[in-house]
Write an enzyme that holds these catalytic residues in place. Structure first.
Site, short mmCIF file in Angstrom:
data_model
loop_
_atom_site.label_atom_id
_atom_site.label_comp_id
_atom_site.label_asym_id
_atom_site.label_seq_id
_atom_site.Cartn_x
_atom_site.Cartn_y
_atom_site.Cartn_z
N GLY A 20 -4.31 -20.80 -2.67
CA GLY A 20 -5.67 -21.36 -2.59
C GLY A 20 -6.29 -21.42 -3.97
O GLY A 20 -6.05 -20.54 -4.79
N GLU A 83 3.03 -24.18 -1.03
CA GLU A 83 4.50 -24.26 -0.95
C GLU A 83 5.12 -22.91 -1.32
O GLU A 83 4.86 -22.37 -2.40
CB GLU A 83 5.00 -25.34 -1.92
CG GLU A 83 6.51 -25.43 -2.03
CD GLU A 83 7.18 -25.87 -0.74
OE1 GLU A 83 7.93 -25.05 -0.18
OE2 GLU A 83 6.96 -27.02 -0.30
N ILE A 145 -9.94 -15.15 -5.00
CA ILE A 145 -11.27 -14.64 -4.65
C ILE A 145 -11.15 -13.34 -3.84
O ILE A 145 -12.11 -12.62 -3.70
CB ILE A 145 -12.11 -15.67 -3.84
CG1 ILE A 145 -11.48 -15.97 -2.48
CG2 ILE A 145 -12.32 -16.95 -4.65
CD1 ILE A 145 -12.42 -16.68 -1.52
N ASP A 146 -9.94 -13.07 -3.33
CA ASP A 146 -9.77 -11.90 -2.44
C ASP A 146 -9.65 -10.58 -3.20
O ASP A 146 -9.81 -9.52 -2.60
CB ASP A 146 -8.50 -12.07 -1.58
CG ASP A 146 -8.51 -13.35 -0.77
OD1 ASP A 146 -9.61 -13.88 -0.54
OD2 ASP A 146 -7.42 -13.82 -0.38
N GLY A 189 -11.46 -13.26 2.29
CA GLY A 189 -10.85 -12.02 1.78
C GLY A 189 -9.46 -11.77 2.34
O GLY A 189 -8.82 -10.78 2.01
N HIS A 190 -9.03 -12.68 3.27
CA HIS A 190 -7.72 -12.55 3.92
C HIS A 190 -7.63 -11.18 4.59
O HIS A 190 -8.47 -10.88 5.41
CB HIS A 190 -6.61 -12.79 2.88
CG HIS A 190 -5.32 -13.20 3.53
ND1 HIS A 190 -4.10 -12.73 3.10
CD2 HIS A 190 -5.07 -13.99 4.57
CE1 HIS A 190 -3.15 -13.23 3.86
NE2 HIS A 190 -3.72 -14.01 4.76
N GLU A 241 -13.38 -11.72 6.90
CA GLU A 241 -12.65 -12.55 7.89
C GLU A 241 -11.55 -11.77 8.60
O GLU A 241 -11.19 -12.05 9.73
CB GLU A 241 -12.05 -13.80 7.23
CG GLU A 241 -10.98 -13.54 6.20
CD GLU A 241 -10.35 -14.80 5.64
OE1 GLU A 241 -10.18 -15.77 6.39
OE2 GLU A 241 -10.02 -14.80 4.44
O1 F6P Z 1 -6.54 -16.36 -0.59
C1 F6P Z 1 -7.71 -17.07 -0.72
C2 F6P Z 1 -8.20 -17.51 0.60
O2 F6P Z 1 -9.38 -18.25 0.38
C3 F6P Z 1 -8.43 -16.41 1.64
O3 F6P Z 1 -9.63 -15.73 1.42
C4 F6P Z 1 -8.38 -17.19 2.92
O4 F6P Z 1 -7.94 -16.38 3.98
C5 F6P Z 1 -7.35 -18.22 2.63
O5 F6P Z 1 -7.30 -18.38 1.23
C6 F6P Z 1 -7.60 -19.60 3.23
O6 F6P Z 1 -6.46 -20.36 3.01
P1 F6P Z 1 -6.32 -21.95 3.14
O7 F6P Z 1 -6.88 -22.53 1.89
O8 F6P Z 1 -4.86 -22.16 3.22
O9 F6P Z 1 -7.08 -22.33 4.36
#
Ligand code: F6P
Length: 364
Positions: A20, A83, A145-146, A189-190, A241
């Site tokens: 991301g 990827e 950002i996490d 924040g995953h 999240e």
């Molecule tokens: O790892 C950064 C992040 O923004 C997480 O906080 C979030 O869970 C995830 O990426 C979202 O991923 P995507 O961009 O694949 O939807």
């Protein structure tokens, strides 16, 4: 004053951004490229869309004009993708994946790269480590950002997202007050709670829920009722999240995934609170706003210093590492350290005590 070009082990390197995006990626690209080119005269190959660009040889030579004027820009001039070359679409190692890894190795050599610089999170640095095990020279930079990368005190992107999350919480206060409501805000924040914990403290959240501390809805209900009895007419609940209840924490992975599939965490918790307390509750899911826009000054400085340190490491031929923030200085760790790991909030982290000390409920 122009510097004299110094000696360098690395003559040509490739650079990519994967996973991301986040604020500060362009500042880091600029830091690496300016120092590598200006100080050491290295040639730079920009790889588009993360590892996919290396698989498909979607690349271009980067000249100073390409990395000028990008310090303050959000996103990434190189593009990004999720990827994962070692995985197939089901997330498993497979023959398809073997072909992608083979293509990366072939293209790395065809482009005459001495090193591959990868800017990314856990997944990106894990892939970088695996490619290093396949014999490529790789250097990682920690972005997300996490803030969940093992081996660095901080990742760039975190500070900017923290500012956005904090501003959102500030803004929710006035509308929560006007309507006497419970306001739930979900931050990204995953699987880690760094962003919610820090933004929750910065924004004065009354309750902060993070994945590292499974919550008890009864305890949340008791806290909200107590606030109400004390004459507080509204409450702000900051939710990561990945936050989960004690019941969810007990489920096996498959059941939990199914249970959580229908609603974002913030909406689910808002419903649970309404059911438990009868208080009018609303939810806001901040989403990708947290990853967009210009980097904060702190992230610009961090990304620039990590980037220039990476250029110095390229010059010394110090490969197989991830550049990292260590205390007040920049250091490096072996790529095996962040590989395959997620840095969550330790249960004895001082910030959790800080939150409790100002009366914040952590859901238990
Ligand atoms: O790892 C950064 C992040 O923004 C997480 O906080 C979030 O869970 C995830 O990426 C979202 O991923 P995507 O961009 O694949 O939807």
């Amino acid at each position: 004053m122009t510097e004299t070009t110094r000696d360098s082990v690395t003559r040509t390197f490739g650079i990519l951004t994967a996973g991301g995006d986040c604020p500060g990626l362009n500042a880091a690209i600029r830091g690496v490229c300016r120092a590598a080119h200006g100080r050491y005269g290295m040639s730079i190959v920009g790889i588009s869309d993360g590892y996919r660009g290396l698989i498909e040889q979607n690349v271009r030579v980067l000249r100073p004009v390409d990395f000028a004027g990008i310090l303050t820009r959000g996103g990434t001039i190189l593009g990004a993708s999720r990827e994962k070359p070692f995985k197939d679409s089901a997330g498993r190692d497979s023959e398809v994946a073997e072909d992608k890894v083979a293509a990366i190795i072939k293209n790395y050599h065809a482009l005459h790269l001495d090193c591959l610089v990868v800017l990314g999170g856990n997944g990106t640095n894990t892939t970088g480590y695996r490619l290093a095990c396949e014999g490529l020279n790789v250097l990682g930079l920690p972005k997300t950002i996490d803030n969940d990368i093992e081996g660095t005190d901080r990742t760039f992107g975190f500070n900017s997202a923290l500012a956005i999350g904090t501003e959102a919480i500030d803004r929710l206060h006035s509308t929560a007050q006007s309507h006497n409501r419970v306001m739930v805000i979900e931050l990204m924040g995953h699987k880690a709670g760094w962003l919610a914990l820090y933004a929750g403290i910065a924004g004065g959240g009354d309750i902060i829920l993070i994945p590292e501390i499974p919550y008890d809805i009864k305890a949340i209900g008791r806290d909200l009722a107590g606030r109400s009895r004390a004459g507080k007419t509204f409450s702000i609940v900051v939710v990561a999240e990945g936050a989960l209840s004690i019941e969810e924490a007990k489920m096996d992975r498959k059941d939990r995934k199914k249970y959580r599939a229908d609603f974002p965490t913030g909406y689910r918790i808002a419903k649970e609170i309404e059911r438990e307390t009868g208080m009018e509750t609303r939810a806001t899911v901040l989403g990708y706003v947290q990853r967009g826009g210009v980097p904060s000054a702190t992230d610009r400085v961090l990304a620039t210093s990590l980037g220039t340190a990476a250029a110095d490491m390229l010059a010394r031929g110090e490969y197989g590492k991830m550049v990292a923030l260590a205390g007040n200085g920049i250091g490096a760790v072996d790529l095996s350290l962040p590989a395959g790991k997620v840095k969550t909030v330790p249960i004895d982290h001082f910030m959790l005590d800080t939150a409790k000390a100002v009366g914040t409920c952590l859901g238990v």
